[in-house]
Scaffold this motif. Structure first.
Motif, mmCIF file in Angstrom:
data_model
loop_
_atom_site.group_PDB
_atom_site.id
_atom_site.type_symbol
_atom_site.label_atom_id
_atom_site.label_comp_id
_atom_site.label_asym_id
_atom_site.label_seq_id
_atom_site.Cartn_x
_atom_site.Cartn_y
_atom_site.Cartn_z
ATOM 1 N N UNK A 1 -2.005 -3.348 -11.869
ATOM 2 C CA UNK A 1 -1.136 -4.516 -11.941
ATOM 3 C C UNK A 1 -0.349 -4.723 -10.649
ATOM 4 N N UNK A 2 0.030 -3.636 -9.992
ATOM 5 C CA UNK A 2 0.758 -3.773 -8.727
ATOM 6 C C UNK A 2 -0.099 -4.511 -7.703
ATOM 7 N N UNK A 3 -1.335 -4.091 -7.591
ATOM 8 C CA UNK A 3 -2.256 -4.751 -6.676
ATOM 9 C C UNK A 3 -2.495 -6.204 -7.092
ATOM 10 N N UNK A 4 -2.602 -6.450 -8.389
ATOM 11 C CA UNK A 4 -2.847 -7.795 -8.877
ATOM 12 C C UNK A 4 -1.712 -8.753 -8.554
ATOM 13 N N UNK A 5 -0.455 -8.279 -8.735
ATOM 14 C CA UNK A 5 0.704 -9.133 -8.456
ATOM 15 C C UNK A 5 0.792 -9.449 -6.971
ATOM 16 N N UNK A 6 0.639 -8.418 -6.146
ATOM 17 C CA UNK A 6 0.747 -8.631 -4.700
ATOM 18 C C UNK A 6 -0.413 -9.494 -4.196
ATOM 19 N N UNK B 1 0.843 -1.199 0.000
ATOM 20 C CA UNK B 1 0.000 0.000 0.000
ATOM 21 C C UNK B 1 0.880 1.251 0.000
ATOM 22 N N UNK B 2 0.300 2.333 -0.428
ATOM 23 C CA UNK B 2 1.030 3.600 -0.483
ATOM 24 C C UNK B 2 1.160 4.174 0.930
ATOM 25 N N UNK B 3 2.265 3.866 1.549
ATOM 26 C CA UNK B 3 2.533 4.348 2.904
ATOM 27 C C UNK B 3 3.729 5.302 2.919
ATOM 28 N N UNK B 4 3.985 5.917 1.768
ATOM 29 C CA UNK B 4 5.152 6.800 1.674
ATOM 30 C C UNK B 4 5.055 7.995 2.612
ATOM 31 N N UNK B 5 3.834 8.392 2.954
ATOM 32 C CA UNK B 5 3.662 9.545 3.831
ATOM 33 C C UNK B 5 4.148 9.286 5.254
ATOM 34 N N UNK B 6 4.128 8.003 5.653
ATOM 35 C CA UNK B 6 4.531 7.686 7.017
ATOM 36 C C UNK B 6 6.026 7.409 7.144
#
Length: 566
Positions: free
Chosen positions: A271-276, A102-107
């Protein structure tokens, strides 16, 4: 070139972040996590959940594999629950991959900044170590963002696309590339997230990404096999079973990879979600279906790796010095303590065999004592080298004291073994060879000192194990009593010499050396009391006049006056 270097540095940062998290979590909670794994074997569901939970915390199924293999190698866990734990570990690492996708770059900046502040202020505490684990988690999230940024320019590079297309000709080659990458980075997490990022960037197709994911799972299993190579047969069976489980999953899924690509493309455009998601679902379904097969797999691994029959005269080897525990100082010290107690047991066997040598000129027991002394020397070297690998910088004050106590007792026991061997040589040359005997009174004195010597060894090992203050006081009183006993028996021996007792005259030198060596050994056994008394603030800086020490006076009142021989 710059883009490639940025990608490689981001991958290195991802691997380093996972290493920091794994190492520091194990250092702080390694003993508890190992306890969870070792006590969750009664029920299959608990063992599976323990594998999921522990692996989610350390973010590495390889770390869990090392722990479980060492348990099985030491006989603490049987093969069937160990394989169950490993299936749970595969699910745990897949779940963590899903969370980190997941996009957790902010943390990430918050984790790094907060972790650094706490770590610098509490560096040598458990809180400081966990703060460093938080830094590692922040680095993982930062690395994932850097990988995404580094792959964007690659979309425009035709050469990069051509390179990847030539490397990925079929599903078998794709899986092998994924396995190699997971082994090089020592992390299936890094391999899966990179595959997802490359698929999202359009550099590789979804089919290739799925094959890389399956290969990453295989690579993690190969790593576990290589790591377990140093274990005994029982430990290697765990890694073999886990690898066979992974291989069977790959064999079943790879032929359907084209259909899976179509289904995932229809279900999601991300696709990122699909692979993971494929990685998580694949491992969850695979491990769930294989869970009922752990018993047959255990039997198969036992057949493939049969137990080697050792000769009865095989040399002794360290049993508790688990290399996997080096990164967990508290557990490493506990392992070293257990091995030192084994040395203490060997010294006790030597002492018990010594009396028949003295009394009956038993040559067979003399040979056994020499063999036992060789075993003591081997274990002494093993413990010494093991403790040398434990980083002193990672130990807190209590652990440093324990480290010192273990080293001290190890050295003392090794010296005691040398003294016993020297006594045996003296008996052989001065008593057995010339066919001499001790007087009845002299033999009675030796037996009395021997009995108290064995009792003090047992009490000293007990003090080392549990640190009981009253036992330490009693041991210190017994040391004073034994010293007075040696003096008293030396005097009685001189009285027998003055009376021209023939046996005493013939064995005078041997007798005096023997009771003197016993006193030296007794002092070595009693040394464990000093660490306990010192920690309690009850030990004087000078122990020259030990009979006047308030600690001894108090202990005499508690346990009685043992200063004079019966």
């Amino acid at each position: 070139m710059t883009t490639l270097l940025n990608l490689l540095s981001a991958l290195a940062l991802l691997v380093w972040g996972t290493h920091i998290v794994r190492t520091d979590v194990l250092r702080v909670y390694g003993a508890q996590l190992r306890r969870i794994l070792s006590t969750s074997i009664k029920r299959r569901s608990l063992a599976f959940l323990a594998g999921v939970g522990v692996t989610s915390l350390v973010q590495s199924s390889n770390a869990t594999a090392v722990i479980v293999c060492s348990f099985v190698a030491q006989g603490l866990v049987s093969l069937t629950p160990a394989l169950t734990i490993m299936l749970g570990a595969d699910v745990g690492t897949a779940l963590m991959t899903g969370v980190l996708s997941f996009d957790l770059s902010w943390i990430s900046p918050l984790l790094i900044f907060g972790g650094v502040v706490v770590y610098l202020s509490r560096r040598h505490t458990s809180i400081g170590r966990m703060a460093r684990a938080v830094i590692g988690l922040g680095l993982i999230l930062l690395a994932l963002e850097m990988i995404t940024a580094a792959t964007r320019p690659m979309i425009q590079g035709a050469g990069i696309k051509v390179l990847f297309s030539t490397l990925t000709g079929d599903i078998i080659l794709d899986a092998l590339i994924g396995a190699v990458f997971a082994m090089l980075t020592y992390s299936s997490l890094a391999a899966v997230l990179l595959a997802a990022t490359l698929a999202t960037s359009g550099i590789i197709s979804l089919k290739v990404a799925l094959c890389l994911v399956i290969g990453a799972n295989l690579g993690s299993g190969i790593l576990a096999l290589l790591t377990a190579a140093s274990q005994n047969v029982a430990g290697r069976r765990v890694a073999l079973g886990s690898m066979l489980f992974r291989l069977s999953g790959a064999i079943v899924v790879l032929p359907f990879i084209n259909y899976l690509e179509v289904w995932i493309s229809l279900l999601t455009k991300d696709l990122r979600f699909g692979v993971v998601a494929f990685h998580v679902i694949y491992n969850t379904v695979r491990c769930g279906l294989l869970l009922p097969l752990v018993d047959p797999m255990a039997r198969l691994c036992t057949r493939l790796l049969p137990e080697l029959h050792k000769d009865d005269d095989a040399t002794i080897a360290a049993r508790h010095l688990d290399p996997a525990a080096i990164d967990t100082p508290s557990l490493a010290l506990a392992n070293a303590s257990r091995e030192v107690l084994r040395i203490g047991d060997l010294i006790e066997k030597m002492l018990l065999s010594l009396l028949p040598v003295i009394r009956n000129n038993d040559q067979l027991r003399a040979q056994q004592i020499r063999k036992l002394d060789d075993d003591v020397d081997k274990l002494y070297t093993a413990v010494k080298m093991y403790l040398a690998r434990v980083s002193r910088e990672e130990l807190n004050d209590k652990e440093v004291r324990r480290w010192t106590d273990i080293v001290t007792l190890t050295i003392n026991l090794e010296q005691a073994g040398d003294i016993i061997e020297r006594i045996v040589k003296g008996i052989e040359s001065k008593k057995i060879a010339p066919q001499r005997t001790f007087s009845d009174a002299g033999m009675t004195e030796v037996c009395e000192m021997h009995t108290r010597l064995v009792a003090s060894l047992q009490l000293g090992l007990s003090v080392f194990l549990d640190g009981d203050l009253k036992s330490a006081q009693k041991l210190l009183v017994e040391k004073e009593a034994f010293r007075d006993l040696e003096r008293a028996y030396s005097k009685t021996h001189l009285i027998r010499l003055a009376g021209e007792t023939q046996q005493s005259i013939e064995t005078s030198s041997l007798h005096l050396d023997l009771i003197s060596d016993m006193r030296r050994m007794h002092s070595l056994f009693c040394s464990t009391a000093y660490a306990v008394l010192d920690e309690a603030g009850m030990l004087r800086k000078s122990r020259m006049n030990i009979g006047d020490d308030p600690v001894v006076v108090q202990a005499r009142q508690e346990f009685g006056d043992y200063s004079h021989p019966p």
